[in-house]
Design a protein around this motif. Structure first.
Motif, PDB file in Angstrom:
ATOM      1  N   LEU A 103      11.128   1.465   7.214  1.00 52.78           N
ATOM      2  CA  LEU A 103      10.541   1.906   5.940  1.00 52.78           C
ATOM      3  C   LEU A 103      11.292   3.157   5.471  1.00 52.78           C
TER       4      LEU A 103
ATOM      5  N   ALA B 146       4.571   3.789  13.090  1.00 60.18           N
ATOM      6  CA  ALA B 146       4.177   4.117  11.716  1.00 60.18           C
ATOM      7  C   ALA B 146       4.845   5.410  11.256  1.00 60.18           C
TER       8      ALA B 146
ATOM      9  N   ALA C 223       9.442   4.458  14.699  1.00 63.07           N
ATOM     10  CA  ALA C 223       8.237   4.414  15.530  1.00 63.07           C
ATOM     11  C   ALA C 223       7.239   3.480  14.840  1.00 63.07           C
TER      12      ALA C 223
ATOM     13  N   HIS D 153       6.149   8.558  -3.892  1.00 65.57           N
ATOM     14  CA  HIS D 153       5.302   7.490  -3.346  1.00 65.57           C
ATOM     15  C   HIS D 153       5.062   6.398  -4.392  1.00 65.57           C
TER      16      HIS D 153
ATOM     17  N   TYR E 207       0.832  -1.206   0.000  1.00 66.81           N
ATOM     18  CA  TYR E 207       0.000   0.000   0.000  1.00 66.81           C
ATOM     19  C   TYR E 207       0.866   1.255   0.000  1.00 66.81           C
TER      20      TYR E 207
ATOM     21  N   ASN F  57       9.117   7.371  10.823  1.00 67.92           N
ATOM     22  CA  ASN F  57      10.562   7.310  11.052  1.00 67.92           C
ATOM     23  C   ASN F  57      10.889   8.110  12.303  1.00 67.92           C
TER      24      ASN F  57
ATOM     25  N   ILE G 207       9.146   8.783   2.835  1.00 72.37           N
ATOM     26  CA  ILE G 207       9.157   9.865   1.839  1.00 72.37           C
ATOM     27  C   ILE G 207       9.361  11.200   2.576  1.00 72.37           C
TER      28      ILE G 207
HETATM   29  C1  LIG Z   1       6.664   1.869   9.713  1.00 73.56           C
HETATM   30  C2  LIG Z   1       6.684   3.200   9.052  1.00 73.56           C
HETATM   31  N1  LIG Z   1       7.822   3.907   9.046  1.00 73.56           N
HETATM   32  C3  LIG Z   1       7.892   5.128   8.482  1.00 73.56           C
HETATM   33  C4  LIG Z   1       6.777   5.710   7.908  1.00 73.56           C
HETATM   34  C5  LIG Z   1       6.887   7.086   7.304  1.00 73.56           C
HETATM   35  O1  LIG Z   1       6.803   7.008   5.911  1.00 73.56           O
HETATM   36  P1  LIG Z   1       6.361   8.252   5.034  1.00 73.56           P
HETATM   37  O2  LIG Z   1       7.198   9.404   5.455  1.00 73.56           O
HETATM   38  O3  LIG Z   1       6.648   7.813   3.646  1.00 73.56           O
HETATM   39  O4  LIG Z   1       4.900   8.477   5.286  1.00 73.56           O
HETATM   40  C6  LIG Z   1       5.573   5.011   7.884  1.00 73.56           C
HETATM   41  C7  LIG Z   1       4.381   5.592   7.267  1.00 73.56           C
HETATM   42  O5  LIG Z   1       3.343   4.995   7.191  1.00 73.56           O
HETATM   43  C8  LIG Z   1       5.516   3.715   8.460  1.00 73.56           C
HETATM   44  O6  LIG Z   1       4.381   2.995   8.479  1.00 73.56           O
END
Ligand SMILES: Cc1ncc(COP(=O)(O)O)c(C=O)c1O
Length: 289
Positions: free
Chosen positions: A203, A182, A180, A47, A31, A184, A206
């Motif tokens: 992850l 969800a 964290a 993205h 996703y 960084n 972005i």
């Molecule tokens: C586990 C995790 N790390 C980092 C991020 C931050 O990613 P982004 O900055 O692309 O939203 C997310 C976003 O959903 C995430 O789920």
């Protein structure tokens, strides 16, 4: 509310999720979440690129091009008309009967695409006051770089932190801070910004990518190296980043103050630059219209 289901834009009540959808049965899918400001998708290309990388990592062949997917997402955004929000989209490996662990033949089974848009506003109170987090063992799998819909590990970590009365989980793998639940995670020590390097344990955010660019312009040194729980507790500042929440200071972890227990100077500077960059993006799009 209208949603995108493969190529159609239909009322969400008309979507039929098959019992044998591999996303439903195995969490076999990926996703993305893109923030929408003033009707425009922020960092859309980045993205979409990450979405394609996730697809490649799970050996899924997407049945559309980036341009085609972008067109469908924009069609949905125009139809729904939410000015400030987020678009969520996911692809599962499709409907394969009978239920077998083996990946189905991609020439026969088509991935299933779904997207929806919800309003979102900037979490200004949290951005101004910060939040309190707790340390939780990072027991997720070793493919955290894939934006997989199988988020159970992340959900368990967040729930563990919430059960202890905290708002967020700071994840620890073998004593090192990863990210964290969800977002960084970042710390500031003696004016230098630290965050975990990209790789299989986090992850590649972005928002993280954007902060790399902004800090360069601000003259803030960034070191992408793993740091320990002890080092984080001795830091001057801490914050987390994600597309939806942008930049949120973390003022306490496990009831111990980070720095003076208030959102820090460097965090505030980066947040200001982040919001300015969004405002410029919005302005540029308005001028194009
Ligand atoms: C586990 C995790 N790390 C980092 C991020 C931050 O990613 P982004 O900055 O692309 O939203 C997310 C976003 O959903 C995430 O789920």
């Amino acid at each position: 509310m209208k949603v995108l289901w493969n190529e159609q834009i239909i009322d969400e009540s008309k979507v039929k999720i098959d019992l044998e959808d591999r996303g439903y049965q195995f969490g076999d899918g990926i996703y993305e979440v893109i923030r929408i400001y003033d009707g425009c998708m922020y960092m859309e290309k980045e993205h979409l690129d990450r979405f394609w990388e996730s697809a490649q990592k799970i050996r899924m062949t997407l049945p559309f091009t980036q341009v085609e997917l972008s067109q469908r997402l924009h069609r949905l955004a125009n139809e729904v008309g939410i000015e400030n929000g987020r678009i969520y989209f996911q692809v599962t490996r499709g409907v394969a009967k009978p239920r077998l662990h083996d990946f189905p033949d991609s020439a026969v089974v088509q991935p299933v695409l779904l997207a929806d848009i919800q309003p979102v506003s900037r979490p200004s109170v949290k951005q101004n006051l910060g939040i309190r987090a707790g340390f939780v063992e990072d027991r997720r799998w070793l493919h955290c770089d894939i934006k997989s819909i199988s988020l159970l590990g992340n959900l368990l970590a967040l729930d563990e932190a919430k059960q202890k009365g905290f708002e967020e989980a700071v994840l620890l793998r073998e004593g090192f801070v990863t990210e964290a639940s969800a977002s960084n995670l970042w710390m500031v020590k003696d004016g230098i910004l630290y965050t975990h390097p990209d790789g299989q344990l986090i992850l590649p955010g972005i928002t993280k990518m954007k902060i790399r660019e902004l800090t360069k312009a601000l003259g803030i040194e960034v070191k992408e190296v793993a740091f320990t729980k002890k080092e984080l507790l001795a830091a001057d500042e801490c914050f987390k980043t994600s597309s939806v929440a942008e930049i949120v200071p973390i003022i306490e972890i496990d009831k111990q103050k980070i720095g003076d227990g208030m959102p820090g100077k460097v965090t505030k500077r980066i947040l200001k630059a982040y919001i300015e960059a969004i405002n410029l993006f919005v302005q540029a799009h308005r001028n194009e219209k």
